[in-house]
Every structure is written in C-alpha cells, then in structure tokens.
Design an enzyme around this catalytic site. Structure first.
Site, PDB file in Angstrom:
ATOM      1  N   GLN A  62     -36.800   5.074 -10.385  1.00  6.99           N
ATOM      2  CA  GLN A  62     -35.599   4.402 -10.879  1.00  6.99           C
ATOM      3  C   GLN A  62     -35.260   4.871 -12.293  1.00  6.99           C
ATOM      4  O   GLN A  62     -34.098   5.160 -12.602  1.00  6.99           O
ATOM      5  CB  GLN A  62     -35.834   2.894 -10.868  1.00  6.99           C
ATOM      6  CG  GLN A  62     -34.635   2.066 -11.280  1.00  6.99           C
ATOM      7  CD  GLN A  62     -34.978   0.581 -11.321  1.00  6.99           C
ATOM      8  OE1 GLN A  62     -35.893   0.171 -12.036  1.00  6.99           O
ATOM      9  NE2 GLN A  62     -34.268  -0.218 -10.541  1.00  6.99           N
ATOM     10  N   HIS A  75     -23.220  11.033 -25.781  1.00  8.19           N
ATOM     11  CA  HIS A  75     -22.570  10.578 -24.546  1.00  8.19           C
ATOM     12  C   HIS A  75     -22.429  11.753 -23.576  1.00  8.19           C
ATOM     13  O   HIS A  75     -22.059  12.859 -23.978  1.00  8.19           O
ATOM     14  CB  HIS A  75     -21.183  10.017 -24.878  1.00  8.19           C
ATOM     15  CG  HIS A  75     -20.546   9.271 -23.755  1.00  8.19           C
ATOM     16  ND1 HIS A  75     -20.041   9.903 -22.631  1.00  8.19           N
ATOM     17  CD2 HIS A  75     -20.335   7.944 -23.557  1.00  8.19           C
ATOM     18  CE1 HIS A  75     -19.543   9.008 -21.807  1.00  8.19           C
ATOM     19  NE2 HIS A  75     -19.714   7.811 -22.343  1.00  8.19           N
ATOM     20  N   GLU A 104     -30.356  -8.142 -21.756  1.00  5.02           N
ATOM     21  CA  GLU A 104     -29.159  -7.840 -20.962  1.00  5.02           C
ATOM     22  C   GLU A 104     -29.413  -8.104 -19.484  1.00  5.02           C
ATOM     23  O   GLU A 104     -30.456  -7.722 -18.940  1.00  5.02           O
ATOM     24  CB  GLU A 104     -28.754  -6.375 -21.156  1.00  5.02           C
ATOM     25  CG  GLU A 104     -27.486  -6.003 -20.386  1.00  5.02           C
ATOM     26  CD  GLU A 104     -26.919  -4.671 -20.816  1.00  5.02           C
ATOM     27  OE1 GLU A 104     -26.622  -4.532 -22.020  1.00  5.02           O
ATOM     28  OE2 GLU A 104     -26.798  -3.769 -19.966  1.00  5.02           O
ATOM     29  N   HIS A 118     -32.617  -4.770 -28.365  1.00  2.00           N
ATOM     30  CA  HIS A 118     -31.871  -5.252 -27.200  1.00  2.00           C
ATOM     31  C   HIS A 118     -32.595  -4.742 -25.957  1.00  2.00           C
ATOM     32  O   HIS A 118     -32.729  -3.531 -25.759  1.00  2.00           O
ATOM     33  CB  HIS A 118     -30.437  -4.703 -27.243  1.00  2.00           C
ATOM     34  CG  HIS A 118     -29.550  -5.235 -26.161  1.00  2.00           C
ATOM     35  ND1 HIS A 118     -29.117  -6.545 -26.118  1.00  2.00           N
ATOM     36  CD2 HIS A 118     -28.992  -4.626 -25.074  1.00  2.00           C
ATOM     37  CE1 HIS A 118     -28.334  -6.725 -25.072  1.00  2.00           C
ATOM     38  NE2 HIS A 118     -28.250  -5.579 -24.416  1.00  2.00           N
ATOM     39  N   ALA A 145     -12.538   2.973 -25.601  1.00  2.00           N
ATOM     40  CA  ALA A 145     -13.215   1.772 -26.093  1.00  2.00           C
ATOM     41  C   ALA A 145     -12.679   1.362 -27.457  1.00  2.00           C
ATOM     42  O   ALA A 145     -12.582   0.168 -27.753  1.00  2.00           O
ATOM     43  CB  ALA A 145     -14.723   2.018 -26.170  1.00  2.00           C
ATOM     44  N   PHE A 202     -31.874   6.719 -13.908  1.00  2.00           N
ATOM     45  CA  PHE A 202     -31.134   6.173 -15.053  1.00  2.00           C
ATOM     46  C   PHE A 202     -30.985   7.207 -16.163  1.00  2.00           C
ATOM     47  O   PHE A 202     -29.907   7.368 -16.747  1.00  2.00           O
ATOM     48  CB  PHE A 202     -31.841   4.938 -15.610  1.00  2.00           C
ATOM     49  CG  PHE A 202     -31.709   3.705 -14.770  1.00  2.00           C
ATOM     50  CD1 PHE A 202     -30.771   3.626 -13.747  1.00  2.00           C
ATOM     51  CD2 PHE A 202     -32.519   2.601 -14.993  1.00  2.00           C
ATOM     52  CE1 PHE A 202     -30.647   2.493 -12.972  1.00  2.00           C
ATOM     53  CE2 PHE A 202     -32.399   1.455 -14.215  1.00  2.00           C
ATOM     54  CZ  PHE A 202     -31.461   1.410 -13.205  1.00  2.00           C
ATOM     55  N   TYR A 261     -20.524  -6.007 -16.771  1.00  2.00           N
ATOM     56  CA  TYR A 261     -19.222  -6.088 -16.111  1.00  2.00           C
ATOM     57  C   TYR A 261     -19.217  -5.010 -15.041  1.00  2.00           C
ATOM     58  O   TYR A 261     -19.365  -3.827 -15.368  1.00  2.00           O
ATOM     59  CB  TYR A 261     -18.178  -5.795 -17.183  1.00  2.00           C
ATOM     60  CG  TYR A 261     -16.780  -6.317 -16.980  1.00  2.00           C
ATOM     61  CD1 TYR A 261     -16.509  -7.670 -17.026  1.00  2.00           C
ATOM     62  CD2 TYR A 261     -15.710  -5.440 -16.827  1.00  2.00           C
ATOM     63  CE1 TYR A 261     -15.215  -8.143 -16.920  1.00  2.00           C
ATOM     64  CE2 TYR A 261     -14.415  -5.895 -16.716  1.00  2.00           C
ATOM     65  CZ  TYR A 261     -14.170  -7.254 -16.758  1.00  2.00           C
ATOM     66  OH  TYR A 261     -12.882  -7.721 -16.660  1.00  2.00           O
ATOM     67  N   HIS A 312     -19.728  -8.514 -21.490  1.00  2.00           N
ATOM     68  CA  HIS A 312     -19.234  -7.144 -21.501  1.00  2.00           C
ATOM     69  C   HIS A 312     -17.783  -7.161 -21.013  1.00  2.00           C
ATOM     70  O   HIS A 312     -17.404  -7.975 -20.168  1.00  2.00           O
ATOM     71  CB  HIS A 312     -20.053  -6.270 -20.559  1.00  2.00           C
ATOM     72  CG  HIS A 312     -21.440  -6.007 -21.032  1.00  2.00           C
ATOM     73  ND1 HIS A 312     -22.106  -4.840 -20.763  1.00  2.00           N
ATOM     74  CD2 HIS A 312     -22.303  -6.767 -21.764  1.00  2.00           C
ATOM     75  CE1 HIS A 312     -23.318  -4.884 -21.302  1.00  2.00           C
ATOM     76  NE2 HIS A 312     -23.460  -6.059 -21.909  1.00  2.00           N
ATOM     77  N   ALA A 363     -18.442  -2.217 -12.013  1.00  2.00           N
ATOM     78  CA  ALA A 363     -17.528  -1.078 -11.967  1.00  2.00           C
ATOM     79  C   ALA A 363     -16.142  -1.526 -11.541  1.00  2.00           C
ATOM     80  O   ALA A 363     -15.975  -2.280 -10.586  1.00  2.00           O
ATOM     81  CB  ALA A 363     -18.063  -0.028 -10.989  1.00  2.00           C
ATOM     82  N   LYS A 375     -14.444   3.609 -33.031  1.00  2.00           N
ATOM     83  CA  LYS A 375     -14.735   2.235 -32.588  1.00  2.00           C
ATOM     84  C   LYS A 375     -15.015   1.329 -33.782  1.00  2.00           C
ATOM     85  O   LYS A 375     -14.540   0.187 -33.836  1.00  2.00           O
ATOM     86  CB  LYS A 375     -15.948   2.220 -31.652  1.00  2.00           C
ATOM     87  CG  LYS A 375     -15.809   3.000 -30.362  1.00  2.00           C
ATOM     88  CD  LYS A 375     -17.107   2.891 -29.573  1.00  2.00           C
ATOM     89  CE  LYS A 375     -17.207   3.920 -28.477  1.00  2.00           C
ATOM     90  NZ  LYS A 375     -18.475   3.839 -27.731  1.00  2.00           N
ATOM     91  N   ASP A 404     -17.262   3.084 -16.806  1.00  2.00           N
ATOM     92  CA  ASP A 404     -17.389   4.287 -15.985  1.00  2.00           C
ATOM     93  C   ASP A 404     -16.241   4.368 -14.984  1.00  2.00           C
ATOM     94  O   ASP A 404     -15.692   3.341 -14.569  1.00  2.00           O
ATOM     95  CB  ASP A 404     -18.708   4.269 -15.216  1.00  2.00           C
ATOM     96  CG  ASP A 404     -19.904   4.309 -16.158  1.00  2.00           C
ATOM     97  OD1 ASP A 404     -19.814   5.005 -17.192  1.00  2.00           O
ATOM     98  OD2 ASP A 404     -20.920   3.651 -15.858  1.00  2.00           O
ATOM     99  N   SER A 455     -32.543  -9.630 -28.156  1.00  2.00           N
ATOM    100  CA  SER A 455     -31.552  -9.971 -27.135  1.00  2.00           C
ATOM    101  C   SER A 455     -31.930  -9.316 -25.813  1.00  2.00           C
ATOM    102  O   SER A 455     -32.723  -8.371 -25.771  1.00  2.00           O
ATOM    103  CB  SER A 455     -30.159  -9.521 -27.574  1.00  2.00           C
ATOM    104  OG  SER A 455     -30.150  -8.142 -27.911  1.00  2.00           O
TER     105      SER A 455
END
Length: 304
Positions: A214, A151, A17, A279, A127, A218, A49, A77, A51, A167, A109, A15
């Site tokens: 970059q 996290h 994104e 993914h 979530a 991240f 989706y 999302h 912010a 979740k 976020d 998949s």
C-alpha cells in the site's frame, strides 16, 4: 478555535487525518478510531473530500459530528473539483453554520478517467484561487498543501515553490506537507521555502507504514521516496503483518522525534525550534498513531 490561533500559542500541535467511510462497517471503524484518539487531546482532526467532491455532504456532516460528539476541533478539506463558485459558497455557508471554521484548501485530483485537471464552468482553476475565495467568504482559517519532494505535476522545484508562494500570498495561514519518509528532504524543502519568502508554519505530514504494498502505491502516486534503509527493513518482514506494523511505527516515531527536536544550525547560534507540529495520516485506523504517541510521550525529549 482556529488553527492559526493554536499555532500562535502552542507548540507542537498534533493532528490526525481521516476520510469519510463508504460503508456502515467503515463508519464503525472510523468512530472507534476517533473515540480512541480523542483522549490524546489532538489539536485538530481533518476530514478529506472525495474525488470530484463525491463525499462533500459526508465531509460536512462528519466534521460537524466530530465537533459536537467529541469536542475536538475539526478541519474540513475543500477542493475545486466539479464545483462552481456558487456551490463552493454554499459549502462554506454550511460549514459556518456547523461552526467549522478551519479548512484545508486543495485544487484536488482530476476525476477518475480524466488525465488533467480542468476547471468546471464557473469554477476555480488553482488552490490559490480557492484560498482567496474562502478568505473572502468569512473569517475562516485556511490551510494549504505542500510537497517536500515537489508536486508530481510541477515542472520543477522552482515552479512548485512559486505556486506555493501564490497560496500563501492568497491568504493561507499554514501549510501541511504531503507524506514523506526522508527528514532531510523536508528540511531542504523548508530552507527553500524560507528563501522564497514563505514564512507561515509548515506542519510535516507523517504516515506510519502498516502495509508495504500500500505504501509503495501511495509513494508512487504522490512522488515521495522510500529511503533504502526503510525499504530493506520492510522487505525483510513483508510476509509478517505484525512485524511490518512495528517496523512502520518505529520508523515514524524516529522521524517525529527528530523533527520535533530543536535544530542546531552551527555552534555559534542558538538552536531554532523544531517543527510546529505533526499531522498524522491515519487511514481511519488508530493503533499505529496511538503507538507513536506512546513512544513520543515516553521519550519526553520531543516536548516542551
């Protein structure tokens, strides 16, 4: 097609994104990438989706267009940020009308300028609450996020796993990881998740490095680490964009091959299957992920 059904009958799944573009030029780049990747037969593509739900309408429009124009199964999302339960219900109704039944449920976020996440009046806090809310609204297939290296807001690994278990208990059908570059970290997380009673499929999220600065930003934001070997290689070619690209593609292909291969726990047991899928985080560009597919297809060892 719901992703849980594909995972039950096919391994591995692949998949990609994407995120909703903000400009007309960005939209051209996105559709060119989608059209180049569609012939590879991805099992699904996901659309992020913005912010605070800033791209809500564009996300809904985009996933509907992907299904109609390309015949590729989309996953939208959805976050808790800046939305009441009624607003979330309307989004779910719109997705169902567009025959989009796969959703990645995220807390989201905090909006820009806000240090901590705060649920809006009439909204959801976690979530896990969003997962349960989606499941109550119809026959959606719900994915959730997980973090192999914990996290950034979690107190520790144990707390992070408890939140993840919440979740899954709320109805998540599968999990997709945040990006990572150390397969050892992923396998250690996978073992901890299993010990915590988490048995749904965990799909690794892989981002090919195409820009050194970059990717450093991240990884700082999401708490992922860059192995010294990869850092050294990227630093040595940092001034040559083409060399950075191929260094990133080669490393990601190595990661994917290793993840997809069966794992031999010890000499006295049968090897267990590799990961259920990969993914790819594309950043709306296809060359890196297309190149990795070429490498994986040539190797053949990753399939079957």
């Amino acid at each position: 097609m719901r992703i849980r059904e594909r995972l039950a009958h096919k391994r591995p799944v692949f998949s990609f994104e994407f995120f909703p573009p903000k400009t007309e030029k960005g939209e051209e780049v996105l559709w060119r990438s989608l059209e180049q990747l569609a012939p590879l037969g991805p099992d699904f593509v996901s659309v992020t989706y913005g912010a605070g739900g800033s791209t809500r309408a564009r996300t809904i429009e985009l996933v509907g267009n992907i299904k109609r124009r390309l015949g590729v199964e989309p996953m939208a999302h959805l976050t808790c940020v800046g939305a009441t339960r009624d607003e979330l219900a309307r989004v779910l109704d719109q997705l169902a009308e567009a025959e989009v039944y796969n959703i990645l449920a995220l807390r989201g976020d905090p909006p820009q300028g806000q240090e901590k996440f705060e649920a809006p009046p009439g909204g959801l806090r976690y979530a896990s609450e969003l997962v349960a809310f989606i499941r109550e609204r119809g026959d959606f297939c719900v994915g959730a996020a997980c973090y192999p290296e914990v996290h950034p807001e979690a107190a520790d690994g144990g707390a992070d796993l408890r939140n993840l278990r919440a979740k899954v208990d709320a109805g998540a059908d599968f999990l997709i990881t945040q990006l990572f570059f150390d397969n050892g970290s992923f396998h250690a997380f996978e073992r901890r998740a299993t010990e915590a009673g988490i048995t749904v499929p965990i799909i690794p999220g892989i981002m090919p490095v195409t820009n050194f600065e970059q990717i450093r930003r991240f990884t700082q934001m999401c708490g992922a680490s860059l192995p010294a070997s990869l850092q050294g290689r990227l630093a040595s070619v940092a001034e040559d964009p083409q060399e950075v690209f191929w260094a990133g593609v080669s490393y990601a292909a190595y990661q994917c091959r290793a993840l997809l291969q069966p794992v031999q726990a010890d000499p006295f047991t049968y090897p267990r299957p590799g990961v259920p899928g990969i993914h790819f985080y594309t950043l709306n560009r296809s060359p890196a992920t297309r190149a990795i597919f070429e490498i994986l297809q040539l190797s053949r060892a990753c399939y079957g």
